[in-house]
Structures are given as structure tokens and as C-alpha cells.
Scaffold this motif. Sequence first.
Motif, PDB file in Angstrom:
ATOM      1  N   VAL A  83      29.859  30.780  40.069  1.00 48.22           N
ATOM      2  CA  VAL A  83      30.544  29.435  39.556  1.00 48.22           C
ATOM      3  C   VAL A  83      29.662  28.669  38.744  1.00 48.22           C
ATOM      4  O   VAL A  83      30.151  27.652  37.996  1.00 48.22           O
ATOM      5  N   THR A  84      28.330  28.864  38.761  1.00 51.80           N
ATOM      6  CA  THR A  84      27.591  27.903  38.108  1.00 51.80           C
ATOM      7  C   THR A  84      26.971  28.593  36.876  1.00 51.80           C
ATOM      8  O   THR A  84      26.174  28.115  36.143  1.00 51.80           O
ATOM      9  N   CYS A  85      27.707  29.979  36.571  1.00 56.19           N
ATOM     10  CA  CYS A  85      27.322  30.313  34.945  1.00 56.19           C
ATOM     11  C   CYS A  85      27.859  29.561  33.979  1.00 56.19           C
ATOM     12  O   CYS A  85      29.191  29.026  34.185  1.00 56.19           O
ATOM     13  N   GLU A  86      27.216  29.651  32.915  1.00 57.03           N
ATOM     14  CA  GLU A  86      27.495  28.783  31.903  1.00 57.03           C
ATOM     15  C   GLU A  86      28.665  29.609  31.032  1.00 57.03           C
ATOM     16  O   GLU A  86      28.337  30.031  29.894  1.00 57.03           O
ATOM     17  N   TYR A  87      29.811  29.584  31.520  1.00 56.26           N
ATOM     18  CA  TYR A  87      30.977  30.139  31.003  1.00 56.26           C
ATOM     19  C   TYR A  87      32.172  29.414  31.239  1.00 56.26           C
ATOM     20  O   TYR A  87      32.110  28.981  32.075  1.00 56.26           O
ATOM     21  N   PRO A  88      33.141  29.493  30.224  1.00 58.58           N
ATOM     22  CA  PRO A  88      34.259  28.590  30.402  1.00 58.58           C
ATOM     23  C   PRO A  88      34.834  28.935  31.870  1.00 58.58           C
ATOM     24  O   PRO A  88      35.645  30.100  31.816  1.00 58.58           O
ATOM     25  N   CYS A  89      34.843  28.246  32.551  1.00 56.51           N
ATOM     26  CA  CYS A  89      35.556  28.379  34.060  1.00 56.51           C
ATOM     27  C   CYS A  89      37.065  29.070  33.935  1.00 56.51           C
ATOM     28  O   CYS A  89      37.675  29.767  34.465  1.00 56.51           O
ATOM     29  N   ALA A  90      37.913  28.380  32.945  1.00 59.48           N
ATOM     30  CA  ALA A  90      39.136  28.506  32.844  1.00 59.48           C
ATOM     31  C   ALA A  90      39.509  30.082  32.442  1.00 59.48           C
ATOM     32  O   ALA A  90      40.510  30.494  32.502  1.00 59.48           O
ATOM     33  N   GLN A  91      38.380  30.709  31.783  1.00 55.25           N
ATOM     34  CA  GLN A  91      38.488  32.120  31.722  1.00 55.25           C
ATOM     35  C   GLN A  91      38.184  33.131  32.443  1.00 55.25           C
ATOM     36  O   GLN A  91      38.099  34.434  32.194  1.00 55.25           O
ATOM     37  N   VAL A  92      37.691  32.655  33.465  1.00 52.79           N
ATOM     38  CA  VAL A  92      37.193  33.470  34.783  1.00 52.79           C
ATOM     39  C   VAL A  92      38.078  33.675  35.790  1.00 52.79           C
ATOM     40  O   VAL A  92      38.611  32.668  36.304  1.00 52.79           O
ATOM     41  N   THR A  93      38.265  34.839  36.186  1.00 51.74           N
ATOM     42  CA  THR A  93      38.805  35.279  37.491  1.00 51.74           C
ATOM     43  C   THR A  93      38.068  36.102  38.426  1.00 51.74           C
ATOM     44  O   THR A  93      37.405  36.977  37.889  1.00 51.74           O
ATOM     45  N   VAL A  94      38.005  35.521  39.556  1.00 50.11           N
ATOM     46  CA  VAL A  94      36.878  36.453  40.491  1.00 50.11           C
ATOM     47  C   VAL A  94      37.535  37.234  41.561  1.00 50.11           C
ATOM     48  O   VAL A  94      38.200  36.408  42.438  1.00 50.11           O
ATOM     49  N   PHE A  95      37.471  38.465  41.759  1.00 49.63           N
ATOM     50  CA  PHE A  95      38.014  39.252  43.022  1.00 49.63           C
ATOM     51  C   PHE A  95      36.870  39.572  43.932  1.00 49.63           C
ATOM     52  O   PHE A  95      35.939  40.094  43.480  1.00 49.63           O
ATOM     53  N   LEU A  96      36.792  38.799  45.182  1.00 49.95           N
ATOM     54  CA  LEU A  96      36.167  39.047  46.164  1.00 49.95           C
ATOM     55  C   LEU A  96      36.927  39.974  46.998  1.00 49.95           C
ATOM     56  O   LEU A  96      37.896  39.485  48.019  1.00 49.95           O
ATOM     57  N   SER A  97      36.363  41.172  47.082  1.00 56.52           N
ATOM     58  CA  SER A  97      37.336  42.148  48.105  1.00 56.52           C
ATOM     59  C   SER A  97      36.528  42.723  49.072  1.00 56.52           C
ATOM     60  O   SER A  97      35.256  43.380  48.861  1.00 56.52           O
ATOM     61  N   PHE A  98      36.929  42.663  50.451  1.00 50.24           N
ATOM     62  CA  PHE A  98      36.273  43.078  51.682  1.00 50.24           C
ATOM     63  C   PHE A  98      36.752  44.246  51.988  1.00 50.24           C
ATOM     64  O   PHE A  98      37.784  44.687  51.754  1.00 50.24           O
ATOM     65  N   ASP A  99      35.687  45.254  52.330  1.00 51.88           N
ATOM     66  CA  ASP A  99      36.036  46.434  52.695  1.00 51.88           C
ATOM     67  C   ASP A  99      36.215  46.627  54.460  1.00 51.88           C
ATOM     68  O   ASP A  99      35.709  47.142  54.727  1.00 51.88           O
ATOM     69  N   SER A 100      37.137  45.730  54.634  1.00 49.92           N
ATOM     70  CA  SER A 100      37.660  45.587  55.976  1.00 49.92           C
ATOM     71  C   SER A 100      38.774  44.649  56.235  1.00 49.92           C
ATOM     72  O   SER A 100      38.726  43.658  55.368  1.00 49.92           O
ATOM     73  N   SER A 101      39.793  45.039  56.890  1.00 49.61           N
ATOM     74  CA  SER A 101      40.727  44.385  56.963  1.00 49.61           C
ATOM     75  C   SER A 101      40.728  43.150  58.038  1.00 49.61           C
ATOM     76  O   SER A 101      41.786  42.217  58.199  1.00 49.61           O
ATOM     77  N   GLU A 102      39.639  43.003  58.938  1.00 48.76           N
ATOM     78  CA  GLU A 102      39.576  42.114  59.773  1.00 48.76           C
ATOM     79  C   GLU A 102      39.103  40.824  59.309  1.00 48.76           C
ATOM     80  O   GLU A 102      38.419  40.627  58.314  1.00 48.76           O
ATOM     81  N   GLU A 103      39.338  39.640  59.986  1.00 48.85           N
ATOM     82  CA  GLU A 103      38.876  38.501  59.834  1.00 48.85           C
ATOM     83  C   GLU A 103      37.526  38.273  60.445  1.00 48.85           C
ATOM     84  O   GLU A 103      37.438  37.658  61.612  1.00 48.85           O
ATOM     85  N   SER A 104      36.492  38.734  59.657  1.00 50.05           N
ATOM     86  CA  SER A 104      35.250  38.970  60.362  1.00 50.05           C
ATOM     87  C   SER A 104      34.667  37.735  60.122  1.00 50.05           C
ATOM     88  O   SER A 104      35.080  36.703  59.479  1.00 50.05           O
ATOM     89  N   ARG A 139      35.565  25.017  42.522  1.00 47.92           N
ATOM     90  CA  ARG A 139      34.582  24.654  41.646  1.00 47.92           C
ATOM     91  C   ARG A 139      35.261  24.868  40.373  1.00 47.92           C
ATOM     92  O   ARG A 139      34.432  25.499  39.358  1.00 47.92           O
ATOM     93  N   GLY A 140      36.396  25.014  40.127  1.00 50.07           N
ATOM     94  CA  GLY A 140      36.946  25.244  38.737  1.00 50.07           C
ATOM     95  C   GLY A 140      37.195  26.722  38.553  1.00 50.07           C
ATOM     96  O   GLY A 140      37.626  27.061  37.278  1.00 50.07           O
ATOM     97  N   VAL A 141      37.112  27.602  39.371  1.00 48.17           N
ATOM     98  CA  VAL A 141      37.023  28.981  38.980  1.00 48.17           C
ATOM     99  C   VAL A 141      38.118  29.684  40.114  1.00 48.17           C
ATOM    100  O   VAL A 141      37.975  29.505  41.168  1.00 48.17           O
ATOM    101  N   TYR A 142      38.906  30.584  39.533  1.00 50.70           N
ATOM    102  CA  TYR A 142      40.095  31.143  39.941  1.00 50.70           C
ATOM    103  C   TYR A 142      39.464  32.068  40.912  1.00 50.70           C
ATOM    104  O   TYR A 142      38.888  33.262  40.363  1.00 50.70           O
ATOM    105  N   PHE A 143      39.622  32.440  42.289  1.00 48.09           N
ATOM    106  CA  PHE A 143      39.329  33.430  42.823  1.00 48.09           C
ATOM    107  C   PHE A 143      40.439  34.194  43.730  1.00 48.09           C
ATOM    108  O   PHE A 143      41.403  33.483  44.316  1.00 48.09           O
ATOM    109  N   ILE A 144      40.157  35.258  44.094  1.00 43.86           N
ATOM    110  CA  ILE A 144      41.302  36.160  44.714  1.00 43.86           C
ATOM    111  C   ILE A 144      40.396  36.880  45.672  1.00 43.86           C
ATOM    112  O   ILE A 144      39.518  37.887  45.311  1.00 43.86           O
TER     113      ILE A 144
END
Length: 628
Positions: free
Chosen positions: A165-186, A216-221
Motif C-alpha cells: 500500500v505504500t508503493c508509489e502507484y495509483p491506488c485506484a488501479q491496484v487490487t490485492v488478493f491475499l490468499s491463505f492456504d488454509s480454511s481456518e481462522e488462524s 489505506r486506499g487499496v482494494y483487498f480481497i
Amino acid sequence: MELPSWARYIQGFLISIALLDYVMFTGCFLYGMCLAGIVSEGFFNKTMPFLSSILFLVLRFCYFPFLYVLIPVAGLPKFPMWVNQLVFVGLVFMYITLLIAPVTFGIIYAVKYRIWTNVKRGDPSVLENARQKVDQLKQVPKMVVVMPIYNEEPDALITAVNSIVTCEYPCAQVTVFLSFDSSEESELFLALMKVLTHGGERPEGGYGAQVRLIYRGVYFIVNRFPHGGKRHVQALTFDQIRCDPSLQHENTLILFIDSDIVLYEDAMVEFATALDKNPKLVGMTGFMSVLAKKPKFWWWFQDAEYLTGQVFNRALESGLGGVTCLPGALTMIRLKQLTVAAETYFSELDTKNIFNYHRYYLGEDRYLTHLLMEQEKSYAIGFCPTARAKTEAPATWKQFLKQRRRWLLGAFANDVYYLASPRLWRRAPFLLMYSTANFSCRSTGFVFLIIFFQLAAGARPEPTAILLVFAPLLFFWMLVSIFAIILKRSKVALMYPLMLLLNPWVSFFINIYSIRTWYLRSWGGPRTDVVSPAVDVCIVTDLVPDPETQTLRDYKVEDPALGKKVVVQKKNDTADGTFSESAKADTKTDLDEIVVIRERDDDTSTLASELIDKPTLTDSADSNEPHL
């Protein structure tokens, strides 16, 4: 001068280790080539592994007389003089070429990308330069960041996320996928959500299998998938990307990073700029260095390996036809070309043979690179030394051994298929010739060790031989030191001689451990379905960019989620997917609110096919689920 008896015993031990390693690697290479020939179809595809094996053996033989003559046993038969002379000339030529060629291309790429301009994270001049490069882009492409996560340290993961999120790139153009290799709420997942929701409490009933939010202005999934390994997680994430209309643009870029990576602020911009300037490039990797939290010899050793292996070798590969490995830790690929390769990469691959398991799962990044190289033209896979990041390196010998075992087996299985591909030999003959020569010199690091030992024990070899051996090494060390100082990695200059002495032993033990664990399947498991399963959806939306931490400047980029009001609706559960009358009533939500929506989706369709553009949230006007 003859060596004393104790010195001959030690030399005999060293040469025995070298010959053992020599025979082991030669046998493994020929075994891999046989497998590649057996599974290939067509005359040329079956002939190429045989021809590559012949070339490998010819080059490999050049080292054998040199090892043979070092055996401290009297009365051994000698090779004819003409064989020794011919082998000596070939050996010197290969030795000098394998040292000088990488340095030459390293210098070319250093000048081309002006690597001295962004060596320090957070430097104001670097940030300003990145903003100027964004303004100069013909079109600011969509940037999709994919980060698989499994058993990471919470602090390291949160640092990696914040570096995005601190990268100097237009936040509106960024989509971040954080994908856990576990189905548990660890605990790791909950610690991350605590940060992403600015300290918010866990919703009653828990989070769904997918959480969507703006941080912080960046779209996360944030996804939690059933455990299946890195490639399994990538497949399910890619299925969501492919089915999301908001990401389907001609110039969409996919940035693959690991969960322990710390991006430099201009990394995205450097990648995007390089791809914008050269439309022929479809994928690139950057330059990673070790994140040394404190002075530690083991980390410094790996940092020296990273610099010499990336700045020089990747520059050489890129200049000869294409980088042979786009590492999952730091790689950018055009979505359009990745979609083509994904048809094979994410398909059901046969891993009954352990060699295929090494290729598809331990070396999944190399396998993807191989697919891209075969489907695209030469020079489509490049290296951008100014797209930089730091990574967590193994802190112990045990961790290091396991990591390098995975790297070695995955690289070996894929490189064999590189050298067995007629198509790649036609497109990048110099690249594959260099790779074959590089393979042939494996196990010869002990030669330098033996020469050092002989000199220390009082031997006085011919001055010409000493000059031919050590002059290229000193020249290479000098250039490595210059690069290390420029890149603010000055400790690498001190570590290089030690790395030269330690590498033969490190490689030998890694080879032994890899062969011993050859049949160990320790990297995830086969993916059974590429379609995203039905999930709980939790949308936690912070629609207010933080003015102190927001890096988005006033770029003219459309983004309905930022700076506007949002329509909140709930999908009707009717079979035809229509909306109820109550759901048709729009509920206006001010942007300074945080809206939490939980939705249970029990049908068999994929999540991505049901959701509309990412800025639109879904819930009903008469539902009692939304809460502040």
C-alpha cells in the motif's frame, strides 16, 4: 614441489568428494534426459534430449582430466598429451566465458536501467522519480497483486502487506488478493484482519471465507482456501481474477509476490514502465536482496548469492533470449498471456512419476516460465533490476537445506525439459548453450578449493596456470564489489571470497540431501478443482483513504469506490438470481462509515461469476445484517 603425506591425504579426500559429486550429478542429468525423451512425442522431440545429452557429456568431460590429474596416487594411467591440451584449451575458454559473460550483461543492464537511481528505500528522490514515471506512462494499467500465504510470521506478513500500500502507484488501479492456504481462522489470519480493519473487532459469527475491504486506499480481497499447496491457492485466486469483469483489461498486469516480501516503493512503477516501453515483454522478474534484521553471517552469505545470481545471471539470460525462472517471490506477468498459459499450468497434471512432481510442484514457477517461453517469441521474459524487494531468508542451516532442496529439485526437473525442447533451441540457441555449459561445470567448485589447499600446503604450480585460474576470479570479484557498493550491499564484496570457498561444500550437502529425499512429496498436494468453492462473503469496507498514509496523488483514474457514495444491496436467493422488491430500494451509505456485510452463499456457482464490479457492495435495504 611434492606435497607432504598429510597434505596428500587431505587432497585425496577432497578429490574423492569432487568425483562423487561429479558422478552423481552426471547420472541425475542423464536420468532426467531419458525421462524427457520417453514422454516426448515426435521424432525431433525424442531426438533433442539425446543430442543435448551428447553436448552435455562432451562439455562435462573437459573437467574430468583436470580432476583426474589431481588424484594424489602414483602410477595412475595418464591421458594422451593431445587430450590434455585440447581439454585444457576448452576448459579455459568455458571458464573465462562463464565468468565474464554474466558480468558483461550485468553491466549492460545496470546502465540500461540506471540501477544506481533507486538503491535506497524511502529516499525522496526515488519517490519523486516514481511519480514522474507514472505520469509518463501511456496508460496506467490495472495492477493485480497475488500473495499466497501459509505459516508466515505475523510481523513479516503485515510488513509485506504495508509495503504494497505504500508503493508509489495509483491506488485506484491496484487490487490485492491475499490468499491463505488454509480454511481456518488462524491466529495469523486474525492478526492480519486486525490490521486491515484498523483494529476492528471480529464480526459476530466470524469472518467468511472471503473478506473484501479497502485498506489505506487499496482494494483487498482476502481468501481462505482449503489447504492444497501454493499452486492450488494460485489456481483458485486466478479463477476469481479471470471471472472479475473489473480486471479484464487489455493491459492488466499480475504481480506475484511471497508473503515475506518487502517491496520497494517504486517496484510496481519500475515493472510497469519496463513493460510499457517494450510491448514484446510478457513477464519480468526483479532484483531481491536479503532482509537482514541484524548482522548475521548466514544472511550475508545468502545475500552474496542473491546478488551474483540475480544481477549477473538473470541479466545474461535475459540478454540471450529470456529469463528461465520467474520466481513466485517477485514476478510480473501480463494477464492476457498468463491466461493462455494458465490453461495448461492450472490443469490436472500427472504427478505419479516423482520427477514430474518435482517439475510441476517444487518448481512450479519455472514450469510456468517454460510455458510462457514456448508460447511466446524470444526475449519475452525479461529482468528489471530496478524493480527491487527484500525477502526473509532462512535463518538456520535446517531451513536453508529444505529451501535449497526444493529449489534444486524443481530447477533440475524443469531445466532438463528446457534443454530437451527443440522449440527453445530454435528460439534461443545461445541461452540453451550457456545453460548446458553451466550444467556441465557443476561439481567443479572443489577444484578451486584443492588449488587453494595446494598453495597453502607449499605447492608451487606453474605461474601461467595460476594466472589463468585466478586472474578471471579477481576481475569478477572486483566487478562484484563495484556492484555491491552501488547497490548499498557492501558486505557482499567481503563475503564473495568466503562464498567461493563454502559453495562447493554447501552444494555437495544439498545434493546429498536432495537425493536422499528424492521421493519425499513435501510441497502441498494436487489440486482437485480449479473452480472456486461456494464461500461465506464478508465485506469490510473502509472507504476513507488515510490522508497521512495514502500514496494516491490526483491521478485522473476512474474509481467509483473512492470519493463517491456507494449503493448497498443484497442478492436475492431466488433461483433466477433476480432482486426482491425490497432489495431494489437503494440504501445510501456515507463514505465515512465502515460497513460490514455477511452473506451466506450455499449454491454451487462460483463467487466471482456472481459478484458485480468490485466497487459495488451487496446487501439488502431491509436486512438486519449490516452494522457499524
